[in-house]
Design an enzyme around this catalytic site. Sequence first.
Site, PDB file in Angstrom:
ATOM      1  N   HIS A  30      -0.722  -9.661  -0.572  1.00  0.00           N
ATOM      2  CA  HIS A  30      -0.074  -9.160  -1.788  1.00  0.00           C
ATOM      3  C   HIS A  30       1.348  -8.780  -1.432  1.00  0.00           C
ATOM      4  O   HIS A  30       1.677  -8.652  -0.256  1.00  0.00           O
ATOM      5  CB  HIS A  30      -0.823  -7.932  -2.314  1.00  0.00           C
ATOM      6  CG  HIS A  30      -1.079  -6.920  -1.224  1.00  0.00           C
ATOM      7  ND1 HIS A  30      -0.177  -5.948  -0.857  1.00  0.00           N
ATOM      8  CD2 HIS A  30      -2.124  -6.788  -0.367  1.00  0.00           C
ATOM      9  CE1 HIS A  30      -0.661  -5.254   0.150  1.00  0.00           C
ATOM     10  NE2 HIS A  30      -1.851  -5.741   0.474  1.00  0.00           N
ATOM     11  N   HIS A  38      -2.191  -1.830  -5.585  1.00  0.00           N
ATOM     12  CA  HIS A  38      -1.711  -3.193  -5.797  1.00  0.00           C
ATOM     13  C   HIS A  38      -2.922  -4.077  -6.022  1.00  0.00           C
ATOM     14  O   HIS A  38      -4.061  -3.625  -5.880  1.00  0.00           O
ATOM     15  CB  HIS A  38      -0.904  -3.706  -4.595  1.00  0.00           C
ATOM     16  CG  HIS A  38      -1.638  -3.615  -3.300  1.00  0.00           C
ATOM     17  ND1 HIS A  38      -2.670  -4.472  -2.949  1.00  0.00           N
ATOM     18  CD2 HIS A  38      -1.533  -2.742  -2.255  1.00  0.00           C
ATOM     19  CE1 HIS A  38      -3.152  -4.141  -1.763  1.00  0.00           C
ATOM     20  NE2 HIS A  38      -2.490  -3.079  -1.318  1.00  0.00           N
ATOM     21  N   ASP A  77      -3.829   5.950   7.463  1.00  0.00           N
ATOM     22  CA  ASP A  77      -2.973   7.127   7.585  1.00  0.00           C
ATOM     23  C   ASP A  77      -2.042   7.258   6.380  1.00  0.00           C
ATOM     24  O   ASP A  77      -1.953   8.310   5.752  1.00  0.00           O
ATOM     25  CB  ASP A  77      -2.166   7.094   8.896  1.00  0.00           C
ATOM     26  CG  ASP A  77      -1.554   5.743   9.207  1.00  0.00           C
ATOM     27  OD1 ASP A  77      -1.134   5.014   8.291  1.00  0.00           O
ATOM     28  OD2 ASP A  77      -1.508   5.377  10.411  1.00  0.00           O
ATOM     29  N   HIS A 136      -8.208  -8.912   2.246  1.00  0.00           N
ATOM     30  CA  HIS A 136      -7.365  -9.602   3.227  1.00  0.00           C
ATOM     31  C   HIS A 136      -8.182 -10.563   4.087  1.00  0.00           C
ATOM     32  O   HIS A 136      -7.724 -11.664   4.406  1.00  0.00           O
ATOM     33  CB  HIS A 136      -6.668  -8.586   4.130  1.00  0.00           C
ATOM     34  CG  HIS A 136      -5.437  -7.982   3.537  1.00  0.00           C
ATOM     35  ND1 HIS A 136      -4.279  -8.693   3.343  1.00  0.00           N
ATOM     36  CD2 HIS A 136      -5.189  -6.729   3.100  1.00  0.00           C
ATOM     37  CE1 HIS A 136      -3.351  -7.908   2.813  1.00  0.00           C
ATOM     38  NE2 HIS A 136      -3.893  -6.705   2.646  1.00  0.00           N
ATOM     39  N   THR A 160       0.799  -1.227   0.000  1.00  0.00           N
ATOM     40  CA  THR A 160       0.000   0.000   0.000  1.00  0.00           C
ATOM     41  C   THR A 160       0.832   1.277   0.000  1.00  0.00           C
ATOM     42  O   THR A 160       0.641   2.158  -0.839  1.00  0.00           O
ATOM     43  CB  THR A 160      -0.946   0.006   1.213  1.00  0.00           C
ATOM     44  OG1 THR A 160      -1.863  -1.074   1.077  1.00  0.00           O
ATOM     45  CG2 THR A 160      -1.714   1.317   1.311  1.00  0.00           C
TER      46      THR A 160
END
Length: 548
Positions: A488, A355, A165, A311, A81
């Site tokens: 990932h 991603h 964040d 996830h 990320t």
Amino acid sequence: MLKKVQIFGFAVLMAFSVNAQKSRTSSLERPKLVVGLVVDQMRWDYLYRYYDKYGNDGFKRLLNQGYSLNNVHINYIPTVTAIGHTSIYTGSVPAIHGIAGNDWTDRTTGKNRYCTTDDSVKPVGTTNGKVGSHSPKNLWSTTITDELRLATNFQAKVVGVSLKDRASILPAGHNPTGAYWFDDSTGNFVTSSYYMNDLPQWLKNFNAQNLPDQLVANGWNTLLPISQYTESSPDNSPWEGLLGSAKTPTFPYSNLAADYQAKKDNIRYTPFGNTLTLKVAEASIEGEGLGQDHVTDFLAVNLASTDYAGHKFGPNSIEVEDVYLRLDQDLADFFKYLDTKVGKNQYTVFLSADHGGAHAVGFMEQHKMATGIFGDNAEKNINQMLKDQFRLDKMVMSINNYQIYLDQKLIKDSKLNLDEVTKYVVNEMNKDQTVLFAVSLKEIGSAPIPEPIKTRIINGYNWQRSGDIQLISHDSMLPPYAKTGTTHSVWNSYDSHIPLIFMGWGIKSGESNREYNMTDISPTIASLLRIQFPSGNIGNPIVEVIGK
């Protein structure tokens, strides 16, 4: 004589008219607002996997009215990320922009360093220091949002919003109007003292609505009758994780409201996290007046619930499909809002992803496809192997981002040769049947590794923050923590092939199968806006999109 005067007057009038027209067209034209939509963990194929169930005004509007690039890849590893958002907005790669992962190992302390943690700043809007003490200080390059601020002498307003964040902070750049993220301890959006000393009034008003409570009040059931989710595996598949207090991964999630009160991060795994994010994005447009004057503004939005759901449940789950179907509706509402507030064809939007994500191990096993668990107890096993060979314990500091960090100081102080130790580990790792390649990152330039893997390793290697040895697993091998759901990080197409669609002001309509990279997004926007490329940019403008 009168006729001559008339002719002369007409000529003067025509000259004045032409000059006036030139004056009007010589002013620099830009959209009122640029909106970056980065959908977390969105594989390219999701555009078409659920196509028949999308409405006409969300993803299909982008595809039909915009310009879709079908062959866009992430040109580095690891595909995570923080790097994804940074590379989109800098047009650069970890080797240059410095964000080497969501976190990495600090060689001076041996401790884990999170990409945006900044102990020198204080939380704003929360008392939780872990939540609020963040800034872009670890980012070395400028972003396209930075460049817009610079080009307009800081008149352009830039806002970043996300549940995460890092996905708000890194896209918004070094000196935005504001960057805001979700606080699981309060259910509010917050920021840090890096940006301001108090939340703006518009955000206080937004937080006061307690919108998360309203969104989860009726639980989570499928948007369509569950029998219509023919693109997904059965609802109760064994490779799916559990949400909140649910005993099985099945609809309906009737206890979501209570689960949210017990642990507010539960909203992240549902489609309502995306709804919440787009609503705070709209509030920022209202509150900051984005797109309301002659100076182009920029709104960077990350839609993170797609990642959390991926996830948790894996990409073949009904849960993930429902998240995308509901996101499609949310996008339709958001585009209609932009049409009304900013003006149709007065804004430019791009949609991409940070991603993708792999199929779940259990799903692959059930369908007789190669898969497995990679790196189980790897740090312990490699340390033992090195102890047996060199009679020295704890030579591996950590394994992070598929990279082995050797304790270089310990090795040097013990009068061992670092190159010899590295070579030994590489040779031993290449005997592991789950490893496709193991390579010393210092020697990657001469390593016999095929493209595009080799270049992606080089682009992802930041010599100050990355490890010593890069591991490349075989296809569809997932780490131990992803025995349910998915994750990932790797070079393969399921993680690196991402959507990219531009739509709106200055954008052609169409599609292309030409090869492009994630790093081409920022220079394309820069060319559209006629501003400088970000400082570390390695990408190129996608000229077929903007026709220039």
